[in-house]
Design a protein around this motif. Structure first.
Motif, PDB file in Angstrom:
ATOM      1  N   LEU A 206       0.841  -1.198   0.000  1.00 19.42           N
ATOM      2  CA  LEU A 206       0.000   0.000   0.000  1.00 19.42           C
ATOM      3  C   LEU A 206       0.875   1.247   0.000  1.00 19.42           C
ATOM      4  O   LEU A 206       1.839   1.331   0.767  1.00 19.42           O
ATOM      5  N   LYS A 207       0.540   2.192  -0.848  1.00 22.99           N
ATOM      6  CA  LYS A 207       1.206   3.498  -0.856  1.00 22.99           C
ATOM      7  C   LYS A 207       0.161   4.547  -0.486  1.00 22.99           C
ATOM      8  O   LYS A 207      -0.540   5.088  -1.356  1.00 22.99           O
ATOM      9  N   PRO A 208       0.037   4.836   0.820  1.00 19.93           N
ATOM     10  CA  PRO A 208      -1.054   5.691   1.284  1.00 19.93           C
ATOM     11  C   PRO A 208      -0.762   7.175   1.062  1.00 19.93           C
ATOM     12  O   PRO A 208       0.386   7.626   1.037  1.00 19.93           O
ATOM     13  N   ALA A 209      -1.847   7.946   0.915  1.00 22.16           N
ATOM     14  CA  ALA A 209      -1.763   9.397   0.801  1.00 22.16           C
ATOM     15  C   ALA A 209      -3.092   9.985   1.256  1.00 22.16           C
ATOM     16  O   ALA A 209      -4.154   9.417   0.988  1.00 22.16           O
ATOM     17  N   SER A 210      -3.017  11.107   1.951  1.00 20.23           N
ATOM     18  CA  SER A 210      -4.217  11.801   2.395  1.00 20.23           C
ATOM     19  C   SER A 210      -4.479  13.001   1.485  1.00 20.23           C
ATOM     20  O   SER A 210      -3.559  13.760   1.160  1.00 20.23           O
ATOM     21  N   LEU A 211      -5.745  13.169   1.120  1.00 21.32           N
ATOM     22  CA  LEU A 211      -6.120  14.282   0.263  1.00 21.32           C
ATOM     23  C   LEU A 211      -6.668  15.473   1.049  1.00 21.32           C
ATOM     24  O   LEU A 211      -6.898  16.526   0.473  1.00 21.32           O
ATOM     25  N   ASP A 212      -6.887  15.284   2.352  1.00 22.76           N
ATOM     26  CA  ASP A 212      -7.388  16.408   3.145  1.00 22.76           C
ATOM     27  C   ASP A 212      -6.858  16.346   4.575  1.00 22.76           C
ATOM     28  O   ASP A 212      -5.753  16.794   4.854  1.00 22.76           O
ATOM     29  N   ALA A 213      -7.608  15.725   5.488  1.00 21.02           N
ATOM     30  CA  ALA A 213      -7.239  15.716   6.906  1.00 21.02           C
ATOM     31  C   ALA A 213      -6.347  14.517   7.215  1.00 21.02           C
ATOM     32  O   ALA A 213      -5.983  13.732   6.339  1.00 21.02           O
ATOM     33  N   THR A 214      -6.021  14.375   8.486  1.00 18.44           N
ATOM     34  CA  THR A 214      -5.284  13.201   8.957  1.00 18.44           C
ATOM     35  C   THR A 214      -6.257  12.040   9.110  1.00 18.44           C
ATOM     36  O   THR A 214      -7.318  12.178   9.727  1.00 18.44           O
ATOM     37  N   HIS A 215      -5.882  10.905   8.554  1.00 17.93           N
ATOM     38  CA  HIS A 215      -6.729   9.713   8.615  1.00 17.93           C
ATOM     39  C   HIS A 215      -5.914   8.545   9.176  1.00 17.93           C
ATOM     40  O   HIS A 215      -4.687   8.600   9.248  1.00 17.93           O
ATOM     41  N   GLY A 216      -6.636   7.506   9.542  1.00 19.12           N
ATOM     42  CA  GLY A 216      -5.983   6.304  10.047  1.00 19.12           C
ATOM     43  C   GLY A 216      -6.320   5.098   9.197  1.00 19.12           C
ATOM     44  O   GLY A 216      -7.170   5.157   8.298  1.00 19.12           O
ATOM     45  N   PHE A 217      -5.663   3.980   9.501  1.00 15.56           N
ATOM     46  CA  PHE A 217      -5.907   2.719   8.800  1.00 15.56           C
ATOM     47  C   PHE A 217      -5.665   1.602   9.796  1.00 15.56           C
ATOM     48  O   PHE A 217      -4.561   1.449  10.323  1.00 15.56           O
ATOM     49  N   LEU A 218      -6.722   0.844  10.097  1.00 10.22           N
ATOM     50  CA  LEU A 218      -6.617  -0.321  10.974  1.00 10.22           C
ATOM     51  C   LEU A 218      -7.357  -1.462  10.316  1.00 10.22           C
ATOM     52  O   LEU A 218      -8.560  -1.372  10.058  1.00 10.22           O
ATOM     53  N   LEU A 219      -6.643  -2.541  10.023  1.00  9.99           N
ATOM     54  CA  LEU A 219      -7.215  -3.676   9.317  1.00  9.99           C
ATOM     55  C   LEU A 219      -7.718  -4.705  10.318  1.00  9.99           C
ATOM     56  O   LEU A 219      -6.971  -5.155  11.192  1.00  9.99           O
ATOM     57  N   ASP A 220      -9.002  -5.076  10.195  1.00 10.77           N
ATOM     58  CA  ASP A 220      -9.584  -6.070  11.096  1.00 10.77           C
ATOM     59  C   ASP A 220      -8.797  -7.370  11.072  1.00 10.77           C
ATOM     60  O   ASP A 220      -8.415  -7.861  10.001  1.00 10.77           O
ATOM     61  N   GLY A 221      -8.573  -7.933  12.267  1.00  9.32           N
ATOM     62  CA  GLY A 221      -7.897  -9.213  12.375  1.00  9.32           C
ATOM     63  C   GLY A 221      -6.426  -9.169  12.055  1.00  9.32           C
ATOM     64  O   GLY A 221      -5.819 -10.205  11.786  1.00  9.32           O
ATOM     65  N   SER A 222      -5.854  -7.964  12.074  1.00  6.47           N
ATOM     66  CA  SER A 222      -4.443  -7.810  11.716  1.00  6.47           C
ATOM     67  C   SER A 222      -3.809  -6.744  12.598  1.00  6.47           C
ATOM     68  O   SER A 222      -4.478  -5.800  13.031  1.00  6.47           O
ATOM     69  N   PRO A 223      -2.516  -6.856  12.884  1.00  2.00           N
ATOM     70  CA  PRO A 223      -1.841  -5.819  13.668  1.00  2.00           C
ATOM     71  C   PRO A 223      -1.479  -4.585  12.850  1.00  2.00           C
ATOM     72  O   PRO A 223      -0.911  -3.630  13.381  1.00  2.00           O
ATOM     73  N   ILE A 224      -1.824  -4.586  11.561  1.00  2.39           N
ATOM     74  CA  ILE A 224      -1.419  -3.479  10.682  1.00  2.39           C
ATOM     75  C   ILE A 224      -2.233  -2.229  11.000  1.00  2.39           C
ATOM     76  O   ILE A 224      -3.459  -2.220  10.905  1.00  2.39           O
ATOM     77  N   GLU A 225      -1.516  -1.171  11.389  1.00  2.00           N
ATOM     78  CA  GLU A 225      -2.155   0.104  11.699  1.00  2.00           C
ATOM     79  C   GLU A 225      -1.191   1.224  11.333  1.00  2.00           C
ATOM     80  O   GLU A 225      -0.005   1.168  11.654  1.00  2.00           O
ATOM     81  N   PHE A 226      -1.703   2.215  10.638  1.00  3.62           N
ATOM     82  CA  PHE A 226      -0.873   3.380  10.343  1.00  3.62           C
ATOM     83  C   PHE A 226      -1.733   4.630  10.252  1.00  3.62           C
ATOM     84  O   PHE A 226      -2.966   4.564  10.122  1.00  3.62           O
ATOM     85  N   VAL A 227      -1.061   5.775  10.344  1.00  9.29           N
ATOM     86  CA  VAL A 227      -1.710   7.081  10.268  1.00  9.29           C
ATOM     87  C   VAL A 227      -1.267   7.753   8.975  1.00  9.29           C
ATOM     88  O   VAL A 227      -0.075   7.740   8.634  1.00  9.29           O
ATOM     89  N   ILE A 228      -2.243   8.310   8.255  1.00  5.39           N
ATOM     90  CA  ILE A 228      -1.962   8.938   6.969  1.00  5.39           C
ATOM     91  C   ILE A 228      -2.112  10.450   7.114  1.00  5.39           C
ATOM     92  O   ILE A 228      -3.207  10.950   7.369  1.00  5.39           O
ATOM     93  N   ARG A 229      -1.002  11.153   6.950  1.00  3.99           N
ATOM     94  CA  ARG A 229      -1.026  12.616   6.973  1.00  3.99           C
ATOM     95  C   ARG A 229      -0.584  13.134   5.619  1.00  3.99           C
ATOM     96  O   ARG A 229      -0.004  12.400   4.815  1.00  3.99           O
ATOM     97  N   LYS A 230      -0.816  14.407   5.405  1.00  2.00           N
ATOM     98  CA  LYS A 230      -0.383  14.990   4.138  1.00  2.00           C
ATOM     99  C   LYS A 230       1.127  14.947   3.992  1.00  2.00           C
ATOM    100  O   LYS A 230       1.656  14.854   2.887  1.00  2.00           O
ATOM    101  N   GLY A 231       1.810  14.990   5.116  1.00  2.00           N
ATOM    102  CA  GLY A 231       3.267  14.988   5.067  1.00  2.00           C
ATOM    103  C   GLY A 231       3.896  13.618   5.034  1.00  2.00           C
ATOM    104  O   GLY A 231       5.117  13.491   4.897  1.00  2.00           O
ATOM    105  N   GLY A 232       3.101  12.570   5.173  1.00  2.00           N
ATOM    106  CA  GLY A 232       3.669  11.226   5.156  1.00  2.00           C
ATOM    107  C   GLY A 232       2.802  10.241   5.915  1.00  2.00           C
ATOM    108  O   GLY A 232       1.768  10.591   6.507  1.00  2.00           O
ATOM    109  N   THR A 233       3.241   8.990   5.895  1.00  2.00           N
ATOM    110  CA  THR A 233       2.529   7.900   6.558  1.00  2.00           C
ATOM    111  C   THR A 233       3.367   7.385   7.715  1.00  2.00           C
ATOM    112  O   THR A 233       4.592   7.216   7.590  1.00  2.00           O
ATOM    113  N   TYR A 234       2.706   7.088   8.828  1.00  2.00           N
ATOM    114  CA  TYR A 234       3.410   6.646  10.031  1.00  2.00           C
ATOM    115  C   TYR A 234       2.859   5.291  10.449  1.00  2.00           C
ATOM    116  O   TYR A 234       1.684   5.157  10.793  1.00  2.00           O
TER     117      TYR A 234
END
Length: 641
Positions: free
Chosen positions: A60-88
């Motif tokens: 996944l190559k995430p990008a935010s088009l407006d505000a800060t968003h998150g990503f949490l996948l059910d049943g998985s430890p994968i979690e990241f935060v998507i900001r305009k300046g980058g992904t964490y």
């Protein structure tokens, strides 16, 4: 065909229904690598649905088009935060003391392997606006064995029931003998007979709900930070649909705090009975105001149907804007007070309350009822205190006579008839699920259809991954007038034209297959009962994930009810951790299968009174069963597909 052969076929078909979808799981599939540009914006992801095979590698190559968003996948430890300046990307490690620590790495892409088949939702974890709790996307990992399994099981249930109907000897699905709780629990009877009983159960609700109004007006404008939104539209809504209505029928009407001030004003009393010996307009009470009776021409639930659809048209705004919730409560309060000064009885609850319509229809299936113990005693008693009022209790606020009442639809369980009956001839009974099976008018049939259509619409709008639909429904923020009008027209058209028209054709086909001379109206209304249990379970399936995913907000708003930065119980910053979200589709699948079973089995019982021949009944159920299967698979597609 003998009953033994039928059970043999049912068992054999079950094995086939399970083997076929599981065999698909073992079909060979090549693994691939997928590089996906994932764009996040209010209130959705693009792509909103990602399809891969089990074992595929996803980058996944995430990008935010407006505000800060998150990503949490059910049943998985994968979690990241998507900001305009980058992904964490979130990661954990164990420190020297053995404690887990959390930190974030700035990354340009996130890679993982889809190691489990099925449907998995990814959700926004950062409060990004009013519709934040509904921002989601879907990862479909093929072969989607759970989805195929539940499709297969739904077909098996229909096939098995149609086989079973043909061998019915008249005793199928009858359930247990009803139990009078007032006889079983004498202490409960003493409590119910107290004049202060209803007031004491309303009082806590009264205090809490009007505090919710204050919090809606002066608390945080962000829905998931306001106690009114979380407790009313997540907790209360689930409890109402999943527990109160199936178990207690219209018991919420007994404890609802919104119309209580109007009733107290009308009676000029909180608990005491103001009894007059000489009846006035057939009642032994005089009420505040003009004391008129509600017009007979609108003595049905058509107004409730229309008002519910009007309310639902702005549903996503109502349940995410605290001010909108407060205004709704205040409008109900003002209208109920105004009507109490004009009409007798609970006319707002009975004829206008948008929630009251479906509470009445769905209470038909409830396992609780208030009924006369002995109908002959009612016939011999001339005073009819349960209807007209007596020294011990008020006249029925719902204008029901217990001696002829045989459905839950318009019984508000206020217990006044229990108090007013001098013969002690009223009981509170536990009975089998789905005991009231006769819809008496098209207004009730349309209510069942409306509720089913709205459950589908809400499942698409709130639970689905389609951001464009959320934008259309969220007109006050998106300002998209034309899409909003199309959204509303779609719901109204489906609820008032397409589904009723289709169901009318289904009932007509059922009548022809049965070879019966009963009227079209009788067949339509009897068959429409199938939609009541299906609707109840559909709303449970829709509401449960809201609670499982957002339960953490309940703890958060308890510590900070107004969103002012308080931390009363130390839970204001309770982390967003959905409760076993990977199991949600499976649970929803089982709930919908239960709805299919109860819908068809209780629908079959509904036509027994008008179709005496079991073969005719079995034939009559074929087309409605296929229709019910179609409806159930709409929900399975939305929840699991």
């Amino acid at each position: 065909m003998s009953r033994r052969k039928v059970w043999y076929l049912i068992g054999l078909s079950f094995v086939v229904a399970v083997i076929i979808p599981f065999s698909i799981h073992f079909l060979p599939a090549e693994t691939q690598n997928h590089t996906i540009s994932l764009e996040a914006k209010k209130y959705g992801y693009s792509p909103s649905r990602i399809f891969v095979n089990k074992g595929d590698t996803i980058v996944l190559k995430p990008a935010s088009l407006d505000a800060t968003h998150g990503f949490l996948l059910d049943g998985s430890p994968i979690e990241f935060v998507i900001r305009k300046g980058g992904t964490y990307l979130k990661y954990t490690w164990e420190d020297d003391e053995g404690k887990l620590q959390t930190d974030w790495d700035k990354v340009s892409e996130v890679e993982f392997v889809a190691d489990k088949a099925g449907k998995f939702t990814f959700r926004c974890t950062q409060t990004c606006g009013n519709l934040h709790p509904f921002m989601s996307g879907e990862l479909i990992v093929k072969p989607n064995t759970p989805y195929y399994l539940f499709i297969s099981l739904s077909i098996w249930i229909v096939f098995s029931l149609l086989l079973y109907f043909r061998t019915d000897n008249g005793s199928s699905f009858t359930g247990f003998k009803r139990i009078n709780l007032l006889d079983t629990w004498p202490w409960f009877k003493r409590i119910v007979k107290l004049r202060s009983f209803q007031f004491l159960v309303i009082l806590p609700n009264f205090i809490v709900f009007y505090l919710f109004i204050l919090s809606s007006l002066w608390g945080s404008p962000v829905g998931n930070r306001n106690i009114a939104i979380i407790f009313v539209w997540i907790l209360w809504w689930f409890v109402l649909k999943a527990i109160i209505v199936p178990l207690g029928g219209r018991i919420w009407c007994m404890i609802c705090p919104l119309p209580a001030p109007a009733e107290w004003l009308s009676r000029r009393s909180l608990t005491a009975v103001r009894y007059v010996n000489k009846p006035f307009k057939a009642l032994h009470h005089r009420f505040t105001g003009l004391q008129k009776d509600w017009p007979k021409v609108i003595g049905n639930i058509w107004l409730q149907n229309i008002l519910f659809l009007a309310l639902i048209s702005f549903g996503i705004i109502l349940i995410t804007r605290p001010v909108a919730t407060a205004l709704l409560f205040l409008v109900i309060l003002v209208i109920s007070l105004g009507l109490a000064l004009i009409y007798r009885h609970r006319v707002f609850c009975r004829y206008l309350c948008p929630v009251g319509g479906f509470l009445g229809t769905y209470s038909m299936a409830s396992i609780t009822e208030v009924r006369a113990i002995d109908l002959d005693t009612c016939k011999k008693h001339k005073e009819k205190s349960c209807y007209a009022g007596g020294p011990g209790g008020w006249a029925c606020p719902w204008k029901q006579y217990i001696g002829t009442m045989n459905r839950n639809n318009y019984c508000g369980l206020c217990t006044e008839c229990i108090k007013s009956c001098p013969k002690d001839n009223v009981g509170v009974f536990i009975r089998p699920f789905g005991s009231d099976r006769t819809l008496r008018g098209y207004d009730e049939m349309f209510n069942a259809i409306i509720m089913l259509v709205v459950a589908i619409a809400f499942s698409i709008t709130m639970s689905g991954p389609w951001g464009a639909i959320k934008d259309a429904a969220n007109v006050t923020e998106s300002r998209q007038i034309i899409p909003f009008l199309f959204y509303v027209a779609s719901i109204w058209g489906l609820a008032l034209v397409l589904f009723p028209g289709l169901f009318t054709l289904v009932a007509g086909a059922a009548k022809r297959l049965a070879g019966s001379r009963i009227s079209n109206r009788d067949m339509i209304l009897r068959m429409a009962y199938i939609l009541v249990p299906i609707g109840i379970f559909a709303w449970i399936a829709f509401s449960l994930p809201m609670l499982m995913v957002n339960f953490n907000y309940i703890f958060a708003v308890l510590s900070d009810p107004l969103g002012l930065g308080w931390d009363i119980f130390g839970t204001a910053n309770y982390p967003f951790e959905p409760f076993y979200p990977e199991w949600i589709p499976i649970i929803q699948g089982f709930i919908m299968l239960a709805g299919l079973y109860f819908g068809l089995s209780r629908g079959y019982l509904a036509i027994k009174e008008i179709l005496k021949d079991p073969i005719s009944r079995a034939r009559a159920m074929i087309i409605p069963s296929i229709f019910a299967l179609f409806v159930i698979n709409i929900f399975l597609r939305l929840y699991m597909g």
